[in-house]
Design a protein around this motif. Structure first.
Motif, PDB file in Angstrom:
ATOM      1  N   ILE A 228      40.777  35.107  32.946  1.00  0.00           N
ATOM      2  CA  ILE A 228      39.828  35.878  33.745  1.00  0.00           C
ATOM      3  C   ILE A 228      39.896  35.377  35.176  1.00  0.00           C
ATOM      4  O   ILE A 228      40.192  34.209  35.424  1.00  0.00           O
ATOM      5  CB  ILE A 228      38.382  35.755  33.211  1.00  0.00           C
ATOM      6  CG1 ILE A 228      37.923  34.285  33.168  1.00  0.00           C
ATOM      7  CG2 ILE A 228      38.254  36.417  31.846  1.00  0.00           C
ATOM      8  CD1 ILE A 228      36.464  34.086  32.803  1.00  0.00           C
ATOM      9  N   ASP A 229      39.652  36.262  36.121  1.00  0.00           N
ATOM     10  CA  ASP A 229      39.521  35.876  37.518  1.00  0.00           C
ATOM     11  C   ASP A 229      38.042  35.983  37.851  1.00  0.00           C
ATOM     12  O   ASP A 229      37.427  37.035  37.654  1.00  0.00           O
ATOM     13  CB  ASP A 229      40.321  36.813  38.433  1.00  0.00           C
ATOM     14  CG  ASP A 229      41.822  36.734  38.177  1.00  0.00           C
ATOM     15  OD1 ASP A 229      42.271  35.744  37.573  1.00  0.00           O
ATOM     16  OD2 ASP A 229      42.540  37.667  38.576  1.00  0.00           O
ATOM     17  N   ILE A 230      37.469  34.869  38.321  1.00  0.00           N
ATOM     18  CA  ILE A 230      36.047  34.848  38.632  1.00  0.00           C
ATOM     19  C   ILE A 230      35.851  34.689  40.136  1.00  0.00           C
ATOM     20  O   ILE A 230      36.676  34.095  40.831  1.00  0.00           O
ATOM     21  CB  ILE A 230      35.308  33.738  37.861  1.00  0.00           C
ATOM     22  CG1 ILE A 230      35.829  32.346  38.221  1.00  0.00           C
ATOM     23  CG2 ILE A 230      35.412  33.965  36.364  1.00  0.00           C
ATOM     24  CD1 ILE A 230      35.055  31.204  37.574  1.00  0.00           C
ATOM     25  N   ARG A 231      34.761  35.261  40.630  1.00  0.00           N
ATOM     26  CA  ARG A 231      34.444  35.171  42.062  1.00  0.00           C
ATOM     27  C   ARG A 231      34.148  33.721  42.405  1.00  0.00           C
ATOM     28  O   ARG A 231      33.299  33.078  41.786  1.00  0.00           O
ATOM     29  CB  ARG A 231      33.232  36.042  42.370  1.00  0.00           C
ATOM     30  CG  ARG A 231      32.771  35.982  43.796  1.00  0.00           C
ATOM     31  CD  ARG A 231      33.494  36.886  44.766  1.00  0.00           C
ATOM     32  NE  ARG A 231      33.517  38.257  44.312  1.00  0.00           N
ATOM     33  CZ  ARG A 231      34.574  39.062  44.477  1.00  0.00           C
ATOM     34  NH1 ARG A 231      35.661  38.630  45.084  1.00  0.00           N
ATOM     35  NH2 ARG A 231      34.548  40.299  44.043  1.00  0.00           N
ATOM     36  N   ALA A 232      34.892  33.176  43.367  1.00  0.00           N
ATOM     37  CA  ALA A 232      34.701  31.798  43.835  1.00  0.00           C
ATOM     38  C   ALA A 232      35.411  31.681  45.176  1.00  0.00           C
ATOM     39  O   ALA A 232      36.626  31.818  45.238  1.00  0.00           O
ATOM     40  CB  ALA A 232      35.272  30.799  42.837  1.00  0.00           C
ATOM     41  N   GLY A 233      34.671  31.456  46.225  1.00  0.00           N
ATOM     42  CA  GLY A 233      35.250  31.360  47.555  1.00  0.00           C
ATOM     43  C   GLY A 233      36.151  30.153  47.727  1.00  0.00           C
ATOM     44  O   GLY A 233      36.000  29.137  47.033  1.00  0.00           O
TER      45      GLY A 233
END
Length: 163
Positions: free
Chosen positions: A54-59
């Protein structure tokens, strides 16, 4: 008939008690809201297309923590992305990319320990962290461990025929 009667008096099969235990509950690897930008898509076969994580939102620069206890198995650059792999035991292995880290293979990590920061590179969109999980060398949906996969509900498929 005697055989049937004898079978009916036997205790239940042992395999019923030996069912695998539920998957461990892992902690989310980044602070803030849980946002999956790209979900897991299992390939049809070992070499087929899919999204094995999965690709998760994280700056960029966001702190990433170990979701579960384990030992760092690999840290390095693969193609164009820095990544870190943790062996959690019992067949579970997680990989995080792009991840800048100072940890060396063999380092022991506990759930919640900082393992690095979100970097740049790889296939995931900028501002995301790819999280992959293998169980006994087979990629599985990480959300199964993070508690984010709702149970399937079977609905009737067809209208009842008129009486």
């Amino acid at each position: 008939m005697a055989l049937v009667a004898a079978l009916l008096t036997l205790p239940p099969p042992a395999f019923a008690a030996d069912a695998p235990s539920p998957a461990p509950a892992w902690s989310w690897p980044t602070a803030g809201a849980r946002e999956v930008v790209e979900p897991f898509r299992a390939p049809a076969h070992d070499y087929g297309p899919g999204h094995r994580g999965i690709d998760i939102r994280a700056g960029q620069g966001a702190t990433v923590t170990a979701p579960e206890d384990g030992v760092v198995a690999f840290r390095g650059v693969v193609v164009d992305r820095p990544l870190l792999t943790i062996d959690h035991g019992e067949g579970y292995v997680s990989t995080f990319e792009p991840l800048a880290s100072d940890l060396a293979p063999g380092a022991v990590v506990r759930a919640g320990d900082e393992i690095g920061t979100v970097a740049v590179g790889g296939h995931a969109p900028a501002g995301t962290l790819h999280v992959g999980v293998r169980l006994n060398d087979v990629y599985i949906n990480p959300m199964l461990l993070f508690g984010g996969v709702p149970r399937a509900v079977l609905l009737p498929c067809c209208a009842s025929p008129p009486r």
